[in-house]
Design a protein around this motif. Sequence first.
Motif, short mmCIF file in Angstrom:
data_model
loop_
_atom_site.label_atom_id
_atom_site.label_comp_id
_atom_site.label_asym_id
_atom_site.label_seq_id
_atom_site.Cartn_x
_atom_site.Cartn_y
_atom_site.Cartn_z
N LEU A 284 10.48 -11.17 -13.80
CA LEU A 284 9.30 -12.05 -13.79
C LEU A 284 8.29 -11.61 -14.85
O LEU A 284 7.72 -12.46 -15.57
CB LEU A 284 8.66 -12.04 -12.41
CG LEU A 284 7.38 -12.87 -12.24
CD1 LEU A 284 7.66 -14.34 -12.50
CD2 LEU A 284 6.81 -12.67 -10.84
N ASN A 285 8.07 -10.32 -14.97
CA ASN A 285 7.11 -9.82 -15.96
C ASN A 285 7.54 -10.15 -17.38
O ASN A 285 6.71 -10.47 -18.24
CB ASN A 285 6.94 -8.30 -15.80
CG ASN A 285 6.17 -7.93 -14.55
OD1 ASN A 285 5.42 -8.73 -14.01
ND2 ASN A 285 6.35 -6.70 -14.08
N LEU A 288 6.94 -13.87 -17.94
CA LEU A 288 5.50 -14.09 -18.18
C LEU A 288 5.14 -13.75 -19.62
O LEU A 288 4.43 -14.52 -20.29
CB LEU A 288 4.69 -13.21 -17.22
CG LEU A 288 3.17 -13.20 -17.44
CD1 LEU A 288 2.57 -14.55 -17.10
CD2 LEU A 288 2.51 -12.09 -16.62
N GLN A 309 -0.78 -17.92 -15.38
CA GLN A 309 -1.16 -16.74 -14.62
C GLN A 309 -1.21 -17.02 -13.12
O GLN A 309 -0.80 -16.20 -12.30
CB GLN A 309 -2.52 -16.21 -15.10
CG GLN A 309 -2.90 -14.84 -14.56
CD GLN A 309 -1.97 -13.74 -15.01
OE1 GLN A 309 -1.45 -13.76 -16.13
NE2 GLN A 309 -1.73 -12.75 -14.14
N TYR A 312 2.30 -17.27 -11.84
CA TYR A 312 2.84 -15.90 -11.82
C TYR A 312 2.36 -15.15 -10.57
O TYR A 312 3.17 -14.52 -9.87
CB TYR A 312 2.42 -15.16 -13.09
CG TYR A 312 2.64 -13.67 -13.04
CD1 TYR A 312 3.91 -13.12 -13.26
CD2 TYR A 312 1.58 -12.80 -12.78
CE1 TYR A 312 4.10 -11.75 -13.22
CE2 TYR A 312 1.77 -11.42 -12.74
CZ TYR A 312 3.03 -10.90 -12.96
OH TYR A 312 3.23 -9.55 -12.91
N LYS A 316 4.73 -13.80 -7.60
CA LYS A 316 4.78 -12.36 -7.35
C LYS A 316 4.42 -12.04 -5.90
O LYS A 316 5.06 -11.19 -5.27
CB LYS A 316 3.83 -11.64 -8.31
CG LYS A 316 4.00 -10.12 -8.29
CD LYS A 316 3.13 -9.47 -9.35
CE LYS A 316 3.33 -7.95 -9.32
NZ LYS A 316 2.48 -7.27 -10.34
N TRP A 360 7.96 -22.23 -10.64
CA TRP A 360 7.88 -21.38 -11.83
C TRP A 360 8.86 -21.85 -12.90
O TRP A 360 8.50 -21.95 -14.08
CB TRP A 360 8.18 -19.93 -11.43
CG TRP A 360 8.27 -18.97 -12.57
CD1 TRP A 360 9.39 -18.47 -13.14
CD2 TRP A 360 7.18 -18.37 -13.28
NE1 TRP A 360 9.09 -17.60 -14.15
CE2 TRP A 360 7.74 -17.52 -14.26
CE3 TRP A 360 5.79 -18.46 -13.19
CZ2 TRP A 360 6.95 -16.77 -15.15
CZ3 TRP A 360 5.00 -17.72 -14.05
CH2 TRP A 360 5.58 -16.89 -15.02
#
Length: 368
Positions: A284-285, A288, A309, A312, A316, A360
Amino acid sequence: MQRKPPLIWLNITLFTLTFAIALLWVPWHGYHHGFDKVEWLSFILLALFSGLSITAGYHRLWSHKSYKASRGVKIIYALGGALALQNSALHWCSDHRVHHKYVDDNDKDPYSAKRGFWYSHIGWMLREYQVTKPEYLNARDLQNDPIVMWQHRHYLALVVVMNILLPLTLGWLNGDILSMLLLAGVMRLVLVHHCTFFINSLAHIWGKQPYTDKNTARDNGLLALLTYGEGYHNFHHIFEHDYRNGIHWWQYDPTKWLIQLLSWCRLTWDLRQVPQERIETARLNMQLKQVSHRLTRFPNCEELQQHLQLEYEQLKTAITAYYQAQKKLLEAKHKHLCDQQLISQVALLKRQLSNRIKHWQQFTARYS
């Protein structure tokens, strides 16, 4: 101008001669004389034996301690490592640990990919780049392993037995020594050499970076086919102590399958796996970071960045909530406690996580 280190003529002669034989003599012999089924079977089995001894033994067992193995399995790995002719396990693992510690540092990484394909593939073995005699200070644990040290002390003798006497004996039993030496000896050696060398070279150049961009390591499914499953190298460099490289069932990783098979036979144990939450968070990071970079091209970049953001943070939070609840459920099952409310909660959080992943994916797909 800095002088280049002296050439290692033994390595140059070995690599040049074996490659020339594999490129010229083996095809010529195959065309004029042919190879029978026993010779081809020996070629395949010895390629698997030597290659998997490097990936499952030298790499995942001894370099990264990603699982534990019985004495018998270790002896087989030690013999297969000598067959692969890639130095002793002690030396190989010490170099590899340095590589992981200083990856891409041209001065400290023994086969830094930033010095180019040729250097990281084979060039680093053709000159005396290691100016001091290795003391293996980073492999004290391996110096306490009697099988590793037995192989290290008798490495040259084992190389002769495994690479000359073994194919010679197989050829004698099959009635054609030369054909066996050419195919199961030299051709097999060259193939395994360069397929495993691809892990240091191509696996740091060609592919995707779904988990981290802090080093040059790449994930590449095609390379996995050539490297006994080691092609998922981006995952490996961020989670080096996981016994898997291909974490999905459909990813080609015969090294992982071998370790699993041996564990079912109780010959390996304590197989280490990174918690799935950490894997999902790393992925995921990276997503992003990649999407955020692409959004800079749009005129309403600031607004899109805020939306990104928000998506995200929500995803998360959903990941953390689901895996924490799942952990509690597993602990309850381990204690033989059946908590219907906890089971329902985990099912609900799983659905919520699935929905957040879809949100997402839909958002990031617009800017891919």
